[in-house]
Design an enzyme around this catalytic site. Structure first.
Site, PDB file in Angstrom:
ATOM      1  N   GLU A 171       0.848  -1.206   0.000  1.00 16.28           N
ATOM      2  CA  GLU A 171       0.000   0.000   0.000  1.00 16.28           C
ATOM      3  C   GLU A 171       0.875   1.244   0.000  1.00 16.28           C
ATOM      4  O   GLU A 171       2.065   1.177   0.301  1.00 16.28           O
ATOM      5  CB  GLU A 171      -0.930   0.000   1.216  1.00 16.28           C
ATOM      6  CG  GLU A 171      -0.190   0.029   2.532  1.00 16.28           C
ATOM      7  CD  GLU A 171      -1.053  -0.389   3.717  1.00 16.28           C
ATOM      8  OE1 GLU A 171      -1.974   0.367   4.025  1.00 16.28           O
ATOM      9  OE2 GLU A 171      -0.787  -1.440   4.325  1.00 16.28           O
ATOM     10  N   LYS A 182       2.577   4.595   1.184  1.00 16.46           N
ATOM     11  CA  LYS A 182       2.987   5.152   2.471  1.00 16.46           C
ATOM     12  C   LYS A 182       2.706   6.647   2.396  1.00 16.46           C
ATOM     13  O   LYS A 182       3.395   7.386   1.702  1.00 16.46           O
ATOM     14  CB  LYS A 182       4.464   4.899   2.731  1.00 16.46           C
ATOM     15  CG  LYS A 182       4.892   5.404   4.086  1.00 16.46           C
ATOM     16  CD  LYS A 182       6.305   4.991   4.414  1.00 16.46           C
ATOM     17  CE  LYS A 182       6.659   5.317   5.844  1.00 16.46           C
ATOM     18  NZ  LYS A 182       6.511   6.710   6.191  1.00 16.46           N
ATOM     19  N   ASP A 198       2.387  10.511   3.277  1.00 18.07           N
ATOM     20  CA  ASP A 198       3.270  11.447   3.953  1.00 18.07           C
ATOM     21  C   ASP A 198       2.414  12.476   4.677  1.00 18.07           C
ATOM     22  O   ASP A 198       2.217  13.587   4.231  1.00 18.07           O
ATOM     23  CB  ASP A 198       4.159  12.131   2.916  1.00 18.07           C
ATOM     24  CG  ASP A 198       5.338  12.796   3.575  1.00 18.07           C
ATOM     25  OD1 ASP A 198       5.547  12.586   4.786  1.00 18.07           O
ATOM     26  OD2 ASP A 198       6.051  13.531   2.876  1.00 18.07           O
ATOM     27  N   TYR A 212      -5.185   2.809   7.667  1.00 18.89           N
ATOM     28  CA  TYR A 212      -4.379   1.678   7.202  1.00 18.89           C
ATOM     29  C   TYR A 212      -4.242   0.545   8.206  1.00 18.89           C
ATOM     30  O   TYR A 212      -3.609  -0.459   7.927  1.00 18.89           O
ATOM     31  CB  TYR A 212      -2.998   2.143   6.717  1.00 18.89           C
ATOM     32  CG  TYR A 212      -2.187   2.937   7.741  1.00 18.89           C
ATOM     33  CD1 TYR A 212      -1.713   2.345   8.896  1.00 18.89           C
ATOM     34  CD2 TYR A 212      -1.891   4.271   7.505  1.00 18.89           C
ATOM     35  CE1 TYR A 212      -0.970   3.069   9.817  1.00 18.89           C
ATOM     36  CE2 TYR A 212      -1.154   5.009   8.421  1.00 18.89           C
ATOM     37  CZ  TYR A 212      -0.696   4.398   9.579  1.00 18.89           C
ATOM     38  OH  TYR A 212       0.029   5.114  10.476  1.00 18.89           O
ATOM     39  N   LYS A 256      10.827   3.054   0.620  1.00 19.45           N
ATOM     40  CA  LYS A 256      10.691   4.469   0.277  1.00 19.45           C
ATOM     41  C   LYS A 256      11.228   4.812  -1.118  1.00 19.45           C
ATOM     42  O   LYS A 256      12.113   4.146  -1.635  1.00 19.45           O
ATOM     43  CB  LYS A 256      11.414   5.317   1.312  1.00 19.45           C
ATOM     44  CG  LYS A 256      10.890   5.097   2.730  1.00 19.45           C
ATOM     45  CD  LYS A 256      10.346   6.344   3.342  1.00 19.45           C
ATOM     46  CE  LYS A 256      11.364   7.053   4.132  1.00 19.45           C
ATOM     47  NZ  LYS A 256      10.886   8.096   5.006  1.00 19.45           N
ATOM     48  N   CYS A 306      36.161  38.821 -16.396  1.00 22.24           N
ATOM     49  CA  CYS A 306      35.658  37.539 -16.883  1.00 22.24           C
ATOM     50  C   CYS A 306      36.679  36.440 -16.592  1.00 22.24           C
ATOM     51  O   CYS A 306      37.848  36.566 -16.958  1.00 22.24           O
ATOM     52  CB  CYS A 306      35.393  37.615 -18.386  1.00 22.24           C
ATOM     53  SG  CYS A 306      34.972  35.998 -19.081  1.00 22.24           S
ATOM     54  N   CYS A 347      37.915  35.144 -20.445  1.00 24.01           N
ATOM     55  CA  CYS A 347      38.668  36.002 -21.364  1.00 24.01           C
ATOM     56  C   CYS A 347      39.363  37.157 -20.653  1.00 24.01           C
ATOM     57  O   CYS A 347      40.074  37.932 -21.276  1.00 24.01           O
ATOM     58  CB  CYS A 347      37.758  36.524 -22.467  1.00 24.01           C
ATOM     59  SG  CYS A 347      36.580  37.756 -21.880  1.00 24.01           S
ATOM     60  N   CYS A 380      29.890  39.240 -18.765  1.00 27.01           N
ATOM     61  CA  CYS A 380      31.093  39.536 -19.530  1.00 27.01           C
ATOM     62  C   CYS A 380      30.600  40.238 -20.790  1.00 27.01           C
ATOM     63  O   CYS A 380      29.709  39.734 -21.481  1.00 27.01           O
ATOM     64  CB  CYS A 380      31.801  38.228 -19.890  1.00 27.01           C
ATOM     65  SG  CYS A 380      32.970  38.410 -21.243  1.00 27.01           S
ATOM     66  N   CYS A 409      34.407  36.658 -26.392  1.00 32.23           N
ATOM     67  CA  CYS A 409      34.834  35.769 -25.294  1.00 32.23           C
ATOM     68  C   CYS A 409      34.577  34.321 -25.725  1.00 32.23           C
ATOM     69  O   CYS A 409      33.483  33.982 -26.180  1.00 32.23           O
ATOM     70  CB  CYS A 409      34.033  36.096 -24.034  1.00 32.23           C
ATOM     71  SG  CYS A 409      34.246  34.888 -22.718  1.00 32.23           S
TER      72      CYS A 409
END
Ligand code: IVH
Length: 682
Positions: A119, A121, A123, A245, A331, A425, A428, A443, A448
């Site tokens: 089944e 799980k 949360d 459950y 899980k 940069c 370059c 830049c 470049c």
């Protein structure tokens, strides 16, 4: 002695981990606050466990590894559970599941695999409901497993929880007799999970935000926060639900699956997808199926619970520590983990944008090893306060680039180093300018090499010319060998240019050239997008194409002309204009247009589905959800995520979710995949 120093460092780390974990456990279990996710906390615990395993002398009785559960908070009456509320052993891997199953089989004396009940799980928040003579007497949270909190008043506001047990559907005669007797005179405990719908979760968080209050980290948190409100009116306003459950008490049931049937007969919601499996292959398949549909379920699940179905066998297997041996929580891989930042580097994009990237100690997140995480920009670095050497939480969502969620400052040892954005940069060494809005640094050197390379990647990518077989590695090799300097050069490549490159077989050279030639004719919108102009994505490119209908016309447009195109504002208009006026780009275009011919095909948007609202549920066989949505939009239809009276059609694929039931209730027309495809083609 070096050894002593190392040992001290480990002891230090262990202490810091303990403190941090304890702090978060307190927030989570006692105050219903969560600053870091379960997965991140698990990751820290895991590290602590490994260190303690390697150095048992460092284990102390107050270590988080040495206790399970938390103290109940003051404010609610504490109640002792009739039977302890156990926890489950977590496993993540198929191999761990096989180990568990083999252990169970062995304990049961060899023989065949016991029947398994599988089944979801959920949360949410575990809840125990005690009914006396069929009437809800007490609802309690799990607390530390032995003692929980009495939240009856709040639980009563949850409509999914019956205040009086009635038999809605007859179970087998054997059970019916005993069950009726217990409902008349006796007590029964039902356990399950309080849940909150993902949509409701979003709505409440939006409201919290508008009011300037704290938002909830996840649905579990919100569910917990809601039932622990001292004012039941708030709990009532939050549309919580409950899924049962477990049935504690004897009404003659022999199997866990039978308990689910009884719960259903008693009017409880329980996992409607739960099923019997008879071997590990079936369990693995079930797990894969749910994982795929996980995001469409409407409520959070974090894995499957697999239980030995036959109660006698389950009981016989007993309890190890705080968890029954006859069940496991299988899980889904966590999508967060903790790791350390080894360095921070700066990448230069095609528009010159400088993106800081954290180089991480590689860590496995949900089956993918992650070694880098984007830090987006300088503001983000400041917001996170991340330093080189920090321990951080890294998250990964689907195909999205991993990013850093949080810095665990408690784990700092003082040797962390602050990071500064470079003044020039990094590739370059050219000049850098900050954007007018102040977030991005760029830049500004159009030549470049980093920018050129990225522009070529983008040009040939799926968003652009979509040249098959031309990945970043090959482009880099061609670029480094000076065979190409920009994307236009690709069209001048000859087979003979490629074969000298390392590992480039004649055949693949031929294929690549063919793939490039095949793309010489290109649609106007795609051509515009491929240029990689700042702020011009697929939609803007399409808007430009349908307005100007030829590249020549687009080139002649003034900023004002561009600004008059629907959806294009001044910033975008200026960006396009200046890109087209730039001398370097003009050269590039001149070269490119010698090879490429642009065609414009008028796409008259069909109005066929105009005014029709579609809701999709389940998996379609022929096309992905995104494709289906695109097709609907192309025909001017609308898409909604939830079913209401405004919905025209619900398209139901394989294994549809609750939306289908809702559509039936409202009498909304339901289309099978076949009907849907017919409608698109008609
Ligand atoms: S069975 C013997 N079934 O998971 C243990 N638990 O560690 C009884 N949970 O907080 C648990 N969905 O609230 C079981 N279908 C499910 C579940 C489930 C969620 C939670 C449970 C507890 C934790 C167990």
């Amino acid at each position: 002695m070096a050894n002593k120093k190392v040992k001290k460092e480990i002891a230090d780390r262990v202490n810091r981990l303990k403190k941090t974990i304890n702090h978060h456990r307190y927030l989570y279990h006692v105050l219903d606050k969560q600053e870091i996710s379960d997965a991140a906390l698990d990751s820290l615990k895991h590290e602590l466990k490994l260190l303690e395993d390697a150095h048992p002398d460092l284990i102390t009785s107050d270590s988080p590894t040495q206790r399970v559960g938390g103290e109940p908070a003051a404010g609610f009456k504490k109640v002792r559970h009739v039977m302890p509320m156990l926890s489950l052993e977590d496993i993540f891997e198929e191999s761990e599941f096989i180990d568990w199953l083999q252990r169970v089989q062995k304990l049961l004396g060899g023989g065949k695999i016991p029947t398994l009940f599988v089944e979801n799980k959920f949360d949410g928040l575990a809840l125990s409901l005690v009914y006396r003579n069929g009437i809800l007497e007490r609802a309690a949270t799990r607390g530390n497993g032995l003692v929980g909190e009495d939240i009856t008043q709040n639980a009563r506001t949850i409509e999914a929880i019956p205040l009086k047990l009635e038999i809605h559907k007859d179970p087998s005669p054997r059970i019916l007799k005993k069950l009726s007797a217990v409902l008349r005179d006796g007590s029964l405990e039902i356990r399950g999970e309080i849940l909150i719908d993902q949509k409701e979760f979003k709505r409440i968080n939006r409201e919290q935000e508008e009011r300037g209050e704290a938002v909830y980290a996840n649905p579990r948190n919100l569910a917990a926060g809601s039932v622990r409100q001292l004012n039941p009116k708030i709990a009532a306003s939050r549309k919580l639900t409950f899924s049962a459950y477990d049935l504690v008490g004897d009404v003659g049931q022999k199997r866990h699956s039978e308990e689910h049937e009884i719960l259903f007969a008693l009017g409880f919601k329980s996992d409607s997808e739960a099923k019997i499996c008879v071997n590990e292959a079936q369990v693995f398949e079930a797990r894969k199926n749910v994982e795929k549909r996980r995001e469409y379920l409407g409520y959070g699940i974090d894995g499957l619970v697999v239980t030995v179905d036959e109660n006698l066998l389950f009981e016989g297997l007993g309890v190890a520590g705080k968890a029954p041996r006859g069940a496991v929580a299988f899980k889904f891989p966590p999508l967060e983990a903790t790791t350390t930042v080894k360095d921070i580097i700066v990448q230069v994009g095609r528009t010159g944008a400088l993106t800081p990237v954290a180089l991480l100690q590689p860590v496995n997140i949900g089956g993918v090893v992650v070694g880098r995480a984007t830090l987006h920009n300088e503001d983000e670095i400041n917001r996170l306060g991340v330093k080189i050497g920090d321990t951080v939480i890294v998250g990964r969502a689907g195909d999205v680039i991993p990013d850093i969620k949080k810095v665990l400052t408690d784990l700092r040892n003082g040797r962390e180093r602050a990071f500064r954005m470079p003044k020039s940069c990094p590739v370059c060494k050219g000049e850098i300018k900050k954007d007018k809005d102040g977030v991005m640094r760029r830049c500004i050197n159009k030549k470049c090499s980093a920018r050129s390379l990225r522009s070529i990647y983008y040009f040939v990518s799926r968003q652009g010319f979509d040249i098959k077989g031309l990945g970043p590695k090959i482009i880099k090799a061609l670029f480094d060998a000076r065979l190409i300097q920009d994307a236009a050069d690709l069209f001048e490549l000859k087979e003979g240019d490629l074969t000298p490159l390392e590992r480039f077989a004649e055949k693949s050279a031929e294929n690549l050239i063919r793939a490039i030639v095949a793309k010489k004719e290109v649609e106007l919108a795609i051509f515009i997008q491929s240029l990689g102009i700042l702020h011009v994505g697929a939609e803007t490119a399409e808007d430009l194409a349908s307005r100007f209908q030829s590249f020549e016309k687009l080139r002649e447009a003034t900023v004002e002309d561009l600004g008059r195109v629907p959806n294009i504002g001044t910033v975008v208009a200026k960006s396009i204009f200046s890109w087209l006026q730039d001398a370097h780009n003009k050269d590039f275009l001149r070269k490119l247009l010698r090879h490429v011919s642009i065609k414009y095909k008028k796409v008259e948007r069909s109005k066929k589905l105009s005014g029709k609202v579609f809701v999709l549920t389940g998996t379609l066989a022929a096309l992905s959800r995104d494709e289906a949505k695109k097709r609907i939009r192309e025909l001017s239809g609308d898409i909604s995520e939830s079913v209401s009276r405004k919905t025209t059609f619900v398209v139901a694929g394989e294994e549809p979710g609750s939306k289908l039931a809702h559509a039936k209730e409202l009498g909304v027309q339901i289309l099978s995949e076949k009907d849907f495809l017919k409608l698109l083609l008609k």
